[in-house]
Design an enzyme around this catalytic site. Structure first.
Site, PDB file in Angstrom:
ATOM      1  N   HIS A 195       0.868  -1.182   0.000  1.00 62.08           N
ATOM      2  CA  HIS A 195       0.000   0.000   0.000  1.00 62.08           C
ATOM      3  C   HIS A 195       0.901   1.226   0.000  1.00 62.08           C
ATOM      4  O   HIS A 195       1.938   1.266   0.677  1.00 62.08           O
ATOM      5  CB  HIS A 195      -0.984  -0.023   1.169  1.00 62.08           C
TER       6      HIS A 195
ATOM      7  N   ASP B 276      -0.321   4.492   0.423  1.00 60.17           N
ATOM      8  CA  ASP B 276      -0.820   5.607   1.217  1.00 60.17           C
ATOM      9  C   ASP B 276      -0.175   5.544   2.600  1.00 60.17           C
ATOM     10  O   ASP B 276       0.338   4.511   3.015  1.00 60.17           O
ATOM     11  CB  ASP B 276      -2.349   5.561   1.346  1.00 60.17           C
TER      12      ASP B 276
ATOM     13  N   ASP C  17       6.304   1.971   6.646  1.00 59.53           N
ATOM     14  CA  ASP C  17       4.891   1.617   6.461  1.00 59.53           C
ATOM     15  C   ASP C  17       4.276   2.495   5.381  1.00 59.53           C
ATOM     16  O   ASP C  17       3.642   3.495   5.681  1.00 59.53           O
ATOM     17  CB  ASP C  17       4.170   1.784   7.805  1.00 59.53           C
TER      18      ASP C  17
ATOM     19  N   GLU D 267      -5.324   1.866   2.113  1.00 63.20           N
ATOM     20  CA  GLU D 267      -5.189   0.806   3.111  1.00 63.20           C
ATOM     21  C   GLU D 267      -5.225   1.354   4.524  1.00 63.20           C
ATOM     22  O   GLU D 267      -5.784   0.731   5.435  1.00 63.20           O
ATOM     23  CB  GLU D 267      -3.892   0.021   2.872  1.00 63.20           C
ATOM     24  N   GLU D 268      -4.590   2.503   4.738  1.00 61.37           N
ATOM     25  CA  GLU D 268      -4.560   3.052   6.097  1.00 61.37           C
ATOM     26  C   GLU D 268      -5.960   3.427   6.573  1.00 61.37           C
ATOM     27  O   GLU D 268      -6.259   3.334   7.767  1.00 61.37           O
ATOM     28  CB  GLU D 268      -3.630   4.266   6.161  1.00 61.37           C
TER      29      GLU D 268
ATOM     30  N   GLU E  26       4.325  -5.412   3.854  1.00 62.41           N
ATOM     31  CA  GLU E  26       4.358  -4.615   5.083  1.00 62.41           C
ATOM     32  C   GLU E  26       5.593  -5.002   5.907  1.00 62.41           C
ATOM     33  O   GLU E  26       6.139  -6.096   5.750  1.00 62.41           O
ATOM     34  CB  GLU E  26       3.096  -4.889   5.909  1.00 62.41           C
TER      35      GLU E  26
ATOM     36  N   HIS F 166       3.548   4.365  11.901  1.00 65.94           N
ATOM     37  CA  HIS F 166       2.689   5.392  12.494  1.00 65.94           C
ATOM     38  C   HIS F 166       3.404   6.195  13.587  1.00 65.94           C
ATOM     39  O   HIS F 166       2.747   6.936  14.327  1.00 65.94           O
ATOM     40  CB  HIS F 166       1.400   4.790  13.070  1.00 65.94           C
TER      41      HIS F 166
END
Length: 401
Positions: free
Chosen positions: A79, A81, A112, A146-147, A172, A373
């Site tokens: 992903h 985003d 991430d 995805e987030e 990931e 994150h």
């Protein structure tokens, strides 16, 4: 055969600086969920430069590159985003720096999970150079949103695009270990109704905040009763947000809503989780509380709204899966070492590929979960080349099978 895997490892190492530079480019392009257009354009341009057989953008906005047209399909997914930066005073460098310092590429999305995307593209260069796609269709997907809603992009790819690979590799962060599953999750609310009245005489009303608070305390207790699994661990529930409605600040609230983050272990599903939350409200003495599974209805950068319930199923790839055995063999061949096999703590697009559609799925990604994150996000440059080598080696193993 050993020479082939030695060449894969050597090429991945030789491409390491290029891979880090590409990752820096991707980091310097902010790409929050539903705002990925510019980074998709950059990835598409890189795929075209590498010489993919086909590159296209799907209706939701994900970029799909293809190498080969054989009967067996392996998809590598990242992903592209990211979450937002949060309080930037907690960062010691520019979140969109994208530079290399002390062997680390730094910035939002480094781990991430734009690092996975950069490593995938390096693997694609190796695949083309050595000719590893014979008998295979290799897909490299840079997926969106995805987030905000893990798996939505793959719901679209499977249901609307008709893509159903024989194997999906989720890139990931795994610290360059092989992962074979993770807990599922849900987003739910439980709403308690009250009766408003003037706050000067609260006995005439029925305060919904008190009801919601009692429910929240029962949710805390519910954690002790949830299922456990030897591999995935225990299911969990967290009261994550609290909302209320009231005619004014001088009135008794007439509704209170507790939002929860529910993590689902093996044997737990949507129906069970709803039932347990309803039971928690009953234990709190709150009759008529309403449990709701939330929905995602945001608009993609393409303008498409592709809604789904916020239920993301648990999944595990069996230990005796032929694909897991091939992945372990690929690791052994290219690194001359046995692979560590584990699981993610967080959730990935595997909730759709494996959890919803039963497609064999494994994880292997550069970087560490702990940076996801978080401020000062970073990824080791060395991880990028290791991941690229593994992806190319796994393609080689798939072609040999």
């Amino acid at each position: 055969m050993k020479e082939r895997y030695a060449k894969i490892a050597g090429m991945a190492e030789a491409l390491e600086a290029d891979t880090a530079r590409l990752l820096g480019d991707l980091i310097r392009i902010p790409s929050f969920s539903t705002e990925e257009r510019e980074v998709v354009d950059r990835i598409r341009a890189e795929m075209e430069r590498i010489g993919f057989d086909d590159v296209r953008i799907d209706g939701l906005g994900s970029v799909i590159g293809r190498i080969g047209d054989g009967p067996k399909t392996v998809a590598f997914d990242a992903h592209i985003d990211t979450v937002r930066t949060g309080d930037e005073s907690l960062w010691t460098f520019d979140p969109f720096e994208g530079g290399v310092v002390d062997g680390m590429v730094r910035g939002r999305g480094a781990s991430d999970q734009k690092g996975g995307m950069a490593s995938m593209l390096a693997a694609a260069r190796i695949v083309r150079e050595i000719g590893l796609a014979k008998g295979l269709t290799l897909l490299f997907t840079g997926t969106v949103m995805e987030e905000d809603c893990d798996g939505l992009c793959w719901q679209y790819l499977v249901k609307e695009e008709g893509i159903r690979p024989d194997l999906v590799v989720i890139t990931e962060p795994t610290d360059c270990r092989i992962y074979r599953g993770h807990r599922g999750r849900m987003e739910m609310t439980v709403r308690a109704a009250g009766l408003s009245c003037h706050g000067s005489d609260p006995t005439r009303g029925d305060n919904a905040i008190y009801k919601g608070s009692r429910i929240a305390l029962e949710i805390e207790k519910l954690n002790t009763r949830l299922a456990d699994d030897p591999f995935l661990g225990r299911g969990t529930i967290c009261a994550s947000q609290f909302f209320f409605t009231s005619p004014s600040q001088c009135a008794v609230p007439d509704s209170a809503t507790v939002q929860v983050d529910r993590r689902l272990t093996a044997g737990e599903d949507k129906e069970k989780a709803v039932e347990e939350l309803s039971d928690a409200a009953a234990r709190a003495g709150v009759g008529g509380a309403r449990v709701e599974v939330l929905r995602y209805e945001e608009k993609a950068y393409t303008g498409l709204v592709y809604g789904t319930d916020k239920y993301y199923p648990t999944w595990t790839l069996p230990e005796d899966s032929p694909w897991l055995l091939r992945a372990r063999e690929a690791h052994r061949e290219v690194f001359d070492a046995e692979a560590d096999v584990g699981k993610w703590v967080f959730s990935t697009n595997g909730v759709a590929t494996a959890g919803m559609f039963g497609i064999p799925t494994i994880g292997f990604g550069p970087g560490a979960e702990v940076y996801a994150h978080a401020p000062d996000e970073r990824i080791p440059v060395r991880d990028l080349s290791r991941a690229a080598a593994f992806y190319a080696a796994l393609a080689a193993k798939a072609g040999e099978a």
